[in-house]
Design a protein around this motif. Structure first.
Motif, PDB file in Angstrom:
ATOM      1  N   VAL A 195      16.311  -1.904  18.786  1.00 59.45           N
ATOM      2  CA  VAL A 195      16.555  -1.954  17.339  1.00 59.45           C
ATOM      3  C   VAL A 195      15.652  -2.978  16.670  1.00 59.45           C
ATOM      4  N   GLY A 196      15.471  -4.171  17.330  1.00 60.90           N
ATOM      5  CA  GLY A 196      14.579  -5.183  16.766  1.00 60.90           C
ATOM      6  C   GLY A 196      13.145  -4.712  16.671  1.00 60.90           C
ATOM      7  N   ILE A 197      12.682  -4.045  17.710  1.00 61.99           N
ATOM      8  CA  ILE A 197      11.304  -3.536  17.689  1.00 61.99           C
ATOM      9  C   ILE A 197      11.132  -2.504  16.572  1.00 61.99           C
ATOM     10  N   ILE A 198      12.121  -1.637  16.426  1.00 59.60           N
ATOM     11  CA  ILE A 198      12.025  -0.616  15.376  1.00 59.60           C
ATOM     12  C   ILE A 198      12.004  -1.265  13.999  1.00 59.60           C
ATOM     13  N   LEU A 199      12.874  -2.266  13.778  1.00 57.68           N
ATOM     14  CA  LEU A 199      12.893  -2.956  12.488  1.00 57.68           C
ATOM     15  C   LEU A 199      11.570  -3.660  12.211  1.00 57.68           C
ATOM     16  N   LEU A 200      10.984  -4.301  13.259  1.00 61.35           N
ATOM     17  CA  LEU A 200       9.700  -4.982  13.083  1.00 61.35           C
ATOM     18  C   LEU A 200       8.607  -3.990  12.695  1.00 61.35           C
ATOM     19  N   ILE A 201       8.600  -2.842  13.340  1.00 58.92           N
ATOM     20  CA  ILE A 201       7.602  -1.819  13.013  1.00 58.92           C
ATOM     21  C   ILE A 201       7.779  -1.345  11.575  1.00 58.92           C
ATOM     22  N   ILE A 202       9.037  -1.181  11.165  1.00 61.77           N
ATOM     23  CA  ILE A 202       9.287  -0.730   9.790  1.00 61.77           C
ATOM     24  C   ILE A 202       8.814  -1.767   8.786  1.00 61.77           C
ATOM     25  N   ILE A 203       9.086  -3.066   9.056  1.00 58.20           N
ATOM     26  CA  ILE A 203       8.665  -4.130   8.132  1.00 58.20           C
ATOM     27  C   ILE A 203       7.150  -4.183   8.027  1.00 58.20           C
ATOM     28  N   ILE A 204       6.466  -4.102   9.171  1.00 59.31           N
ATOM     29  CA  ILE A 204       4.995  -4.120   9.159  1.00 59.31           C
ATOM     30  C   ILE A 204       4.449  -2.941   8.363  1.00 59.31           C
ATOM     31  N   ALA A 205       5.033  -1.782   8.567  1.00 64.33           N
ATOM     32  CA  ALA A 205       4.571  -0.596   7.842  1.00 64.33           C
ATOM     33  C   ALA A 205       4.769  -0.763   6.336  1.00 64.33           C
ATOM     34  N   VAL A 206       5.912  -1.352   5.932  1.00 67.00           N
ATOM     35  CA  VAL A 206       6.172  -1.556   4.496  1.00 67.00           C
ATOM     36  C   VAL A 206       5.178  -2.543   3.899  1.00 67.00           C
ATOM     37  N   VAL A 207       4.901  -3.661   4.629  1.00 65.75           N
ATOM     38  CA  VAL A 207       3.946  -4.662   4.122  1.00 65.75           C
ATOM     39  C   VAL A 207       2.560  -4.058   3.969  1.00 65.75           C
ATOM     40  N   VAL A 208       2.119  -3.323   4.979  1.00 68.40           N
ATOM     41  CA  VAL A 208       0.790  -2.699   4.911  1.00 68.40           C
ATOM     42  C   VAL A 208       0.732  -1.715   3.751  1.00 68.40           C
ATOM     43  N   ARG A 209       1.783  -0.977   3.559  1.00 66.54           N
ATOM     44  CA  ARG A 209       1.819  -0.007   2.465  1.00 66.54           C
ATOM     45  C   ARG A 209       1.729  -0.709   1.113  1.00 66.54           C
ATOM     46  N   CYS A 210       2.470  -1.801   0.948  1.00 66.12           N
ATOM     47  CA  CYS A 210       2.438  -2.547  -0.321  1.00 66.12           C
ATOM     48  C   CYS A 210       1.054  -3.121  -0.590  1.00 66.12           C
ATOM     49  N   CYS A 211       0.426  -3.659   0.472  1.00 70.80           N
ATOM     50  CA  CYS A 211      -0.926  -4.212   0.305  1.00 70.80           C
ATOM     51  C   CYS A 211      -1.908  -3.130  -0.125  1.00 70.80           C
ATOM     52  N   CYS A 212      -1.796  -1.990   0.481  1.00 71.49           N
ATOM     53  CA  CYS A 212      -2.702  -0.893   0.117  1.00 71.49           C
ATOM     54  C   CYS A 212      -2.490  -0.469  -1.335  1.00 71.49           C
ATOM     55  N   LEU A 213      -1.227  -0.367  -1.743  1.00 69.83           N
ATOM     56  CA  LEU A 213      -0.957   0.013  -3.132  1.00 69.83           C
ATOM     57  C   LEU A 213      -1.450  -1.042  -4.108  1.00 69.83           C
ATOM     58  N   LYS A 214      -1.279  -2.356  -3.750  1.00 67.80           N
ATOM     59  CA  LYS A 214      -1.735  -3.437  -4.621  1.00 67.80           C
ATOM     60  C   LYS A 214      -3.242  -3.436  -4.749  1.00 67.80           C
ATOM     61  N   LYS A 215      -3.926  -3.238  -3.625  1.00 66.89           N
ATOM     62  CA  LYS A 215      -5.392  -3.193  -3.635  1.00 66.89           C
ATOM     63  C   LYS A 215      -5.884  -2.018  -4.459  1.00 66.89           C
ATOM     64  N   LYS A 216      -5.219  -0.913  -4.312  1.00 65.11           N
ATOM     65  CA  LYS A 216      -5.613   0.271  -5.065  1.00 65.11           C
ATOM     66  C   LYS A 216      -5.413   0.048  -6.559  1.00 65.11           C
ATOM     67  N   GLY A 217      -4.260  -0.594  -6.930  1.00 57.43           N
ATOM     68  CA  GLY A 217      -4.000  -0.881  -8.334  1.00 57.43           C
ATOM     69  C   GLY A 217      -4.992  -1.874  -8.908  1.00 57.43           C
ATOM     70  N   SER A 218      -5.352  -2.924  -8.140  1.00 56.57           N
ATOM     71  CA  SER A 218      -6.336  -3.909  -8.601  1.00 56.57           C
ATOM     72  C   SER A 218      -7.682  -3.264  -8.825  1.00 56.57           C
ATOM     73  N   THR A 219      -8.111  -2.427  -7.939  1.00 57.62           N
ATOM     74  CA  THR A 219      -9.390  -1.728  -8.097  1.00 57.62           C
ATOM     75  C   THR A 219      -9.384  -0.867  -9.350  1.00 57.62           C
ATOM     76  N   TYR A 220      -8.253  -0.227  -9.593  1.00 61.63           N
ATOM     77  CA  TYR A 220      -8.151   0.626 -10.785  1.00 61.63           C
ATOM     78  C   TYR A 220      -8.260  -0.212 -12.062  1.00 61.63           C
ATOM     79  N   GLN A 221      -7.595  -1.375 -12.094  1.00 61.03           N
ATOM     80  CA  GLN A 221      -7.662  -2.247 -13.273  1.00 61.03           C
ATOM     81  C   GLN A 221      -9.075  -2.773 -13.491  1.00 61.03           C
ATOM     82  N   ASN A 222      -9.766  -3.138 -12.419  1.00 61.97           N
ATOM     83  CA  ASN A 222     -11.144  -3.621 -12.554  1.00 61.97           C
ATOM     84  C   ASN A 222     -12.035  -2.539 -13.134  1.00 61.97           C
ATOM     85  N   GLU A 223     -11.814  -1.304 -12.676  1.00 63.60           N
ATOM     86  CA  GLU A 223     -12.619  -0.210 -13.203  1.00 63.60           C
ATOM     87  C   GLU A 223     -12.360  -0.020 -14.693  1.00 63.60           C
ATOM     88  N   ILE A 224     -11.069  -0.148 -15.075  1.00 67.53           N
ATOM     89  CA  ILE A 224     -10.739  -0.009 -16.502  1.00 67.53           C
ATOM     90  C   ILE A 224     -11.425  -1.099 -17.323  1.00 67.53           C
TER      91      ILE A 224
END
Length: 367
Positions: A252-281
């Motif tokens: 259960v701990g390993i599964i939770l750790l994998i889920i947390i890592i996946a969520v953090v990576v996903r948030c970083c990707c979305l933030k980077k994508k949003g920042s790039t979009y704002q710079n382009e604007i």
């Protein structure tokens, strides 16, 4: 059906018996008793001497098959057929009953239509029912008496129940068997074995009827559990549960750790994508503003930020000249003459509210 069979067979019997009244023949070997399981075949043989005329097979007094010497066998049902064998000693007719049923049980007779010249046997059709013990494994503690129940359902006739322990028969005084007959003619049996174990044993319940080549059996494994083994068993069970719980929590701990890592990576990707979009604007907005300024300059020109009006220059230069009385008078007289003699000129008014440098002058040319 039986009346129809008798109606058909009667003329044949009379026809065959009339020309043979002066002949004497007999049954050499008659049928023998048979016990079969329901659904199987039953066979009976009847051998008659040479010179026979007619042979009739009867089941519970009803003719089911007739064999005439000159014409062969007459079969009235698919369940009753015959095979014939001829030898130097006589003629043998074999009656075959297919798909036997409980109703077929009874008297099977071979008759040659001579006074006191018939032979018979008995058919017993039996039903092999079910046999089971409720539990396949049983744990028995030390000094504890247990009752083991064996049930036999749907037998005909009622089966004989016996018990074995480790391939040895148990004395009949240690178990009780009850039998009952159902409305459909089948029998049920219930056998209860009472015993106190001193060791692990394999118990076997056996049900037997005559038609079975081997008794039907049901087996139970009784595990003997003394106090020492029970304590060890409890300790082993506790250790097993601890290990299982640790493994489950780790997973259960390993599964939770994998889920947390996946969520953090996903948030970083979305933030980077949003920042790039704002710079382009922002970049697009800056380019549009720059293009707009260039267009305005091409239409109206640009302001010369370094232009300095002459009055201000004279004022500034005048403020730098030392205040000597003679010089002042000369400049005042000269200025008065110029004022009276010269033609007044209109100087263009220009904006001078921008900070400028006296050393830089920029000109703008309108095209």
């Amino acid at each position: 059906m039986e009346r129809f069979q008798k109606f058909i067979l009667l003329p044949l019997i009379l026809t065959a018996s009339l020309p043979g009244l002066g002949f004497c023949y007999s049954i050499i070997n008659g049928p023998t008793n048979a016990t079969v399981l329901a659904g199987s075949e039953a066979r009976f043989n009847c051998t008659v001497s040479v010179g026979w005329v007619i042979l009739i097979w009867l089941s519970n007094g009803n003719p089911v098959l007739t064999v005439i010497n000159s014409e062969g066998a007459f079969e009235t049902s698919d369940r009753f057929t015959s095979q014939n064998y001829t030898s130097s000693n006589g003629f043998t007719s074999e009656l075959i009953i297919h798909n036997t049923q409980l109703s077929d049980s009874g008297k099977i007779e071979c008759s040659i239509q001579q006074p006191s010249k018939s032979s018979f046997a008995f058919l017993s059709v039996q039903v092999n029912g079910s046999l089971f013990i409720k539990n396949s494994t049983l744990t028995v503690k030390e000094n504890k008496t247990v009752e083991i129940v064996c049930e036999a359902l749907g037998w005909a006739p009622a089966p004989e129940i016996t018990w074995m322990s480790n391939d040895s028969f148990i004395d009949k005084s240690r178990y009780v068997t009850q039998q009952s007959q159902r409305s459909d003619g089948l029998h049920d049996a219930l056998s209860i074995l009472t015993l106190t174990l001193t060791d692990t044993e394999i118990l076997t319940c056996l049900a037997d009827i005559e038609a079975l080549p081997n008794p039907q059996n049901a087996t139970l494994t009784c595990i003997f559990l003394n106090s020492t083994i029970e304590n060890d068993y409890q300790e082993d069970s506790g250790s097993t549960w601890v290990i299982v719980l640790a493994v489950v929590l780790s997973l259960v701990g390993i599964i939770l750790l994998i889920i947390i890592i996946a969520v953090v990576v996903r948030c970083c990707c979305l933030k980077k994508k949003g920042s790039t979009y704002q710079n382009e604007i922002r970049k697009v907005s800056a380019e549009r503003k720059k293009d707009g300024d260039l267009e305005n300059r091409q239409k109206h020109g640009s302001e010369n930020q370094g232009y300095l009006p002459e009055e201000r220059q004279n004022t500034e230069h005048g403020s730098r000249i030392p205040s000597h009385p003679s010089v002042r008078s000369k400049f005042a007289i000269l200025a008065a003459d110029l004022h009276t003699s010269s033609v007044p000129k209109v100087r263009p008014q220009r904006r001078s509210d921008y900070p400028i440098s006296p050393k830089k002058i920029r000109n703008a040319t309108l095209v």
